[in-house]
Structures are given as structure tokens and as C-alpha cells.
Design a protein around this motif. Structure first.
Motif, mmCIF file in Angstrom:
data_model
loop_
_atom_site.group_PDB
_atom_site.id
_atom_site.type_symbol
_atom_site.label_atom_id
_atom_site.label_comp_id
_atom_site.label_asym_id
_atom_site.label_seq_id
_atom_site.Cartn_x
_atom_site.Cartn_y
_atom_site.Cartn_z
ATOM 1 N N ASP A 59 0.814 -1.204 0.000
ATOM 2 C CA ASP A 59 0.000 0.000 0.000
ATOM 3 C C ASP A 59 0.854 1.263 0.000
ATOM 4 O O ASP A 59 0.322 2.375 0.107
ATOM 5 C CB ASP A 59 -0.967 -0.022 1.204
ATOM 6 N N PHE A 104 0.297 3.885 -3.115
ATOM 7 C CA PHE A 104 -1.027 4.497 -2.998
ATOM 8 C C PHE A 104 -1.053 5.492 -1.839
ATOM 9 O O PHE A 104 -1.557 6.623 -1.974
ATOM 10 C CB PHE A 104 -2.069 3.398 -2.766
ATOM 11 N N ILE A 141 1.427 7.089 -0.302
ATOM 12 C CA ILE A 141 2.262 8.280 -0.522
ATOM 13 C C ILE A 141 1.526 9.235 -1.473
ATOM 14 O O ILE A 141 1.505 10.447 -1.262
ATOM 15 C CB ILE A 141 3.642 7.895 -1.097
ATOM 16 N N GLY A 142 0.915 8.700 -2.510
ATOM 17 C CA GLY A 142 0.125 9.537 -3.409
ATOM 18 C C GLY A 142 -0.989 10.240 -2.649
ATOM 19 O O GLY A 142 -1.189 11.451 -2.773
ATOM 20 N N PHE A 143 -1.683 9.465 -1.851
ATOM 21 C CA PHE A 143 -2.799 9.999 -1.070
ATOM 22 C C PHE A 143 -2.331 11.127 -0.140
ATOM 23 O O PHE A 143 -2.927 12.209 -0.091
ATOM 24 C CB PHE A 143 -3.412 8.854 -0.251
ATOM 25 N N ALA A 184 -1.390 14.542 -1.827
ATOM 26 C CA ALA A 184 -2.504 15.443 -2.143
ATOM 27 C C ALA A 184 -3.061 16.057 -0.863
ATOM 28 O O ALA A 184 -3.388 17.247 -0.818
ATOM 29 C CB ALA A 184 -3.608 14.690 -2.887
ATOM 30 N N ALA A 185 -3.161 15.235 0.185
ATOM 31 C CA ALA A 185 -3.703 15.728 1.450
ATOM 32 C C ALA A 185 -2.890 16.914 1.970
ATOM 33 O O ALA A 185 -3.446 17.929 2.409
ATOM 34 C CB ALA A 185 -3.732 14.603 2.492
ATOM 35 N N ASN A 210 -5.271 4.306 4.732
ATOM 36 C CA ASN A 210 -6.447 3.574 4.258
ATOM 37 C C ASN A 210 -7.423 4.455 3.479
ATOM 38 O O ASN A 210 -8.636 4.276 3.566
ATOM 39 C CB ASN A 210 -7.193 2.923 5.446
ATOM 40 N N GLY A 211 -6.890 5.393 2.737
ATOM 41 C CA GLY A 211 -7.737 6.255 1.919
ATOM 42 C C GLY A 211 -8.599 7.192 2.733
ATOM 43 O O GLY A 211 -9.588 7.738 2.233
ATOM 44 N N ARG A 212 -8.228 7.398 4.003
ATOM 45 C CA ARG A 212 -8.986 8.311 4.857
ATOM 46 C C ARG A 212 -8.039 9.320 5.517
ATOM 47 O O ARG A 212 -6.860 9.053 5.726
ATOM 48 C CB ARG A 212 -9.713 7.536 5.956
ATOM 49 N N ILE A 213 -8.599 10.462 5.864
ATOM 50 C CA ILE A 213 -7.844 11.503 6.564
ATOM 51 C C ILE A 213 -8.344 11.539 8.000
ATOM 52 O O ILE A 213 -9.525 11.806 8.248
ATOM 53 C CB ILE A 213 -8.051 12.863 5.867
ATOM 54 N N LYS A 265 -5.804 -1.991 9.825
ATOM 55 C CA LYS A 265 -6.235 -0.706 9.278
ATOM 56 C C LYS A 265 -6.343 0.334 10.384
ATOM 57 O O LYS A 265 -6.365 -0.012 11.567
ATOM 58 C CB LYS A 265 -7.579 -0.865 8.570
#
Lengths: 161, 161, 161, 161
Positions: A117, A120, A122-124, A127-128, A141-144, A158
Motif C-alpha cells: 500500500d 497508494f 504516498i500519493g494519497f 494530495a492531502a 487507508n484512503g482516509r484523513i 487498518k
């Protein structure tokens, strides 16, 4: 205000590699710089390896050093890669730095694995750290997450709040 | 306001796979749903394959359908995967939808390749769509672009403004 | 004479995976069966997990069990995956089984890693076990070794004779 | 007799890469040399790119050049990478070269893909070319074929006899 993003790496699973000579897995040089180059990332950024430790081994002194680096940076956008086990603990010690957006991320599977993961996440996080208002955040986990309420659910593999 | 993220896939390089039977590369079923599952993404989301086309083949009608899907969605966060060649053109036709954050992303190398920017870009766009205020954005190369000024620099293999 | 290839897995680096819950790397279920399927291997074969150990932990009893499995098999072609540290030692205990071609292979980097020699080595060993005359061989680093003279050069990260 | 292995690459799917600038997939520089280095292959070998073509585009003249290269080589072990569509046709034109073991292999999925049979097949062919007696062979799908009876089953995505 500078648009520079300062990326500090501290170790953790994300940077673990397998050493045959030791028949074990250890934290190696950070994979983040290569990853950003391979993904042709064009935002203004700088990668600095602050530490190279499993996050369970981080000391209070290490956390003071991480905070100092964030305070000293001329950047207003700070991305920190960190082991997941104590990521929230470190995040909580980074509060109250005026005008800076600080985002912590990491990986549950090393970037050296086929199924990781790391890329993904680091990309996430990248942007954040550009899009969020000043403050400290955990991006997993795709959440902030707000560090005040976030925790790692180790059995579930998770982060939750 | 819903926290649901509606992910619409339209095709493009990101979903290209190699067909031996044809000795060529074609747009296949979207790779995005598998990618989100493999990265253990926990935010509330839904993936819908709207189209399955190279973006050079998108028609005005296709763009109307994409806009309609964005308007009809009950979600306030909309992520669209799209071929890079006409991503900006589609983005410009998505303006003026009140209260919605719409982010377009894609990849210069198919997700099926060993060295692809797909996973990084999807991660990047997924944070952007959660963190940015309402509006339309192009998220590529680790940067967040305003469609009014963005363009693909084909020779340079990246987006610029 | 049967053309069946009996593949016995015993563990070793090739099958190591990373467990986040333990923050460590352990020998997991064998990766070999999936690997053969993904590469669309059509030769008549059967995969049996005999053991699941780091080869430094193999006992004399384990080696007796490996030899027994080779003797008992109705196949004349036997491929054994094995940790590299004591692969030669095991190979030397497999001599004198009439009419059988026995090939041992393994990997210096786990099959779960992006950059692993596992897939190449399994492919290499699978041809060796079909093409070589009866006897015992170590197949590593793109070479076919006689166990009598082979050894692992740990510092060099390769097998030599 | 020399133990050198001469590896001739002629193109085919195995070497296909995706060019964003063309939005298509083309035969690129051979991936074989990098692959052998990454897998730490230690046998004596030499890689020469003879051609860079889809095998459907190979001419009679190209096949004469391939045969000439095999005849001229001082090596007794010759590995040829080749597109799968006409691999058998080329193999049949390589008969009758005294004292040489010639093995042809390729891939149904490009080496640049995450899920490719390239690495496995090259490993397989590299052992076959060392272990088989003089003659011409097609090494695909984990099997060693006689070119006289082999054919590609395009619908089935595999070689059969």
C-alpha cells in the motif's frame, strides 16, 4: 508562503527490505524519493531521511527531533513517513505549529513487496498535504484522520477512529 | 451532505491491458476497484464504469453523459478516471455543478504495467477529492491543476500549466 | 516411466511473506502453485507442501522425510524448493535414488518482493528437472550445480562451485 | 566445446512496451539483459539484439539472418527470444546445425507487465538450453516441444502438440 513540500522519512514498514545475508527484514534507505521520481511527480518537494527506525523503537528524543525538523522547515506543507504502530503518538506531539499542514503516512506492507500500500498511500498523503488547511493529520487507508481520535486497529490491519 | 465518494471510470490508458489474441493493447475492465481493495481503502466509496474508451475517441455525447452522472450522483465528492489526452477538455465541461468537488485523474502508463503511475495517481486523487473545496480539478503528476489553465505536455510526458 | 513432475516445497526465503501483525517476515504458504498457474504451466505436475521452515531450522529428521517423499513418489522428476542456506546439505542426502532426476532450487529474495529471483529460478528448475539425466542437482543463479562441489557464497549472494 | 550461451533476441511480445506518446504498444529494446542481471544469473552468456519485430512481420530474409547468426556463433548453446505467433515456423528453419542446442522461447504477456510469463519462460529456456542434447526446441508453458509437432493454440493462449 512557500509551496515547497518538505518530506521527512523516519523509517517504518514502508522502507523495510529483505536482507538475505541476515535472513531478515530491516528498515533500509527510504523508497520515497525513487517512488516520486518513477511516478513523475512535478510538485516542488524535497526528501530528507530523518530517521531509519521501526516506529516501536522511536524514543521521546526522536519525536522531539521530528518536531524540531517540522518547526525549522521553511515549508508550510510537511509530509512525514512513519511506522504505523506509533504514528498516532508522534502525530499528537506535532500539534500547535502555526500555519503548517502536517500529514503523516506509512504502509502496512513494505514498498519492496509486489502488493504494497506504499505507493497508494504516498500519493494519497501528497494530495492531502497540499489540499488540507493547517493542522496535523494521519492519512491512511484512503482516509484523513484527526490524530486526537485515530488509532491503529492491528488485528484489522487498518486505521480507525 | 454525504461523505460518499462516487468514482466514475471512463477508460483511458489507466485501464489498458494487453490482449495476446489481438497482439494489441486495449481498454479493459477498470482496474480501479481491485486497486482500492488491495490498498485496503476504507473511505465510503462506489465505483461505476461509465465508459470504456480511449479518451481520443470520446464524443460530445459521452461528455454530456459524464456530466449527467456527476449531476445525478447524490455524492458531493466525485472522482473521474479518464484518458489523459482529452482530460482537460472534459474537465472544462464539468464546471458550475454546485457544492460538488470533482477531481479527474488518469495515468500515462497502464495500471497493468510494472512501472505505472496509476496507483499513485488514484491515491493522490482520492485525497484531493476529499480535501478540496467544491470545484473541478485535474490531479496529475502529484499536482492539483485548474482545468482553465492545465494542459498535457505530450512530448514531456506530464501535465503543466 | 511417468512424465509427472512432483514438486515438494519445504519453505525457505522463497515463501517468506511480511506479517504486519508481527512486524516481521515469516515463511508462509508456498507461492509455487500460484506462480505455476499464473505462468500458464502446462506440464503434468503436482505441488505438495512438505515443510514450512527456514532452512537453518531443518533437522536431520526433516531431511529424512524429504528423502522419503522423493523415494515414495511415483514420479521420476522431482523438484524441491528449499531455503538456500542448507540447500546443498539436503541435496547431498538425496543421492542414490535410482532412475530419478531431483532438482533443488530456491530464492535469495522472497517471491512476494517486486524484485525476486523466485519466478526465474522456478522456471529454470522446472526445465532442468525435465531435461537432465537421473541424479541430484542444485539449480541456482542460472546454473546447474553438482551438490558435491556446490556451496552458497553468502557474502556474494550467489551459489558457486 | 564452449559453455558459452549465445542469446539472440528478435522482438515479439516479450519486449513490447507502452508508448504514451503514441498511445500504443510497440516492440522496444530487449528486456532480457536486465532480467538476467536482476536475477543474478552467473552462467557464461552474451545477449545480442538481432531484430526488433513483431513475429508476424518477420520475413524469409529475417529467418535466414537468424539461422546465419546461430551457425556463425562459436557457442554450442543458443537461446532465441521470439514472438509466439511464428516461433514454430522459425524453429523449423533452424534444423540440421551440427552439435548445437537451440531453444526458442517468448512470452504471451510483455515482460513490462505486472503479470507476465516472460521471466519464468526465460528461466525455463535457459536451463533447457544447457541441459538438452543438440537439436532445436520450443520452450513454452513449462514444456519442451519438438518444432515438428508444436503449434500455438491462439484461442487457448498456450502451445500444444
Amino acid at each position: 508562503m512557500s509551496d515547497l513540500i518538505d518530506i521527512f522519512t523516519t523509517g517504518g514498514t514502508i522502507d523495510k527490505v529483505y536482507f538475505d545475508a541476515l535472513s531478515e527484514y530491516q528498515v533500509g534507505p527510504t523508497a520515497v524519493a525513487d517512488m516520486l521520481r518513477q511516478n513523475n511527480v512535478q510538485c516542488d518537494h524535497r526528501v530528507t531521511q530523518l530517521l531509519r527506525k521501526d516506529s516501536l523503537d522511536l524514543t521521546g528524543e526522536d519525536r522531539v527531533a521530528i518536531r524540531q525538523a517540522a518547526e525549522d522547515s521553511e515549508a508550510n506543507h510537511i509530509l512525514i513517513t512513519h511506522g504505523t504502530d506509533t504514528m498516532v503518538e508522534t502525530a499528537r506531539m506535532l500539534g500547535g505549529i502555526d500555519g503548517k499542514t502536517i500529514v503523516l503516512t506509512g504502509a502496512l506492507q513494505p514498498a519492496s513487496l509486489k502488493h504494497s500500500d506504499a505507493e497508494f498511500n504516498i500519493g494519497f498523503a501528497l494530495a492531502a498535504v497540499q489540499a488540507l488547511p493547517p493542522g496535523v493529520y494521519v492519512a491512511m487507508n484512503g482516509r484523513i484522520f484527526d490524530p486526537a481520535t485515530a488509532r491503529k486497529d492491528r488485528a484489522g490491519g487498518k486505521f480507525v477512529d
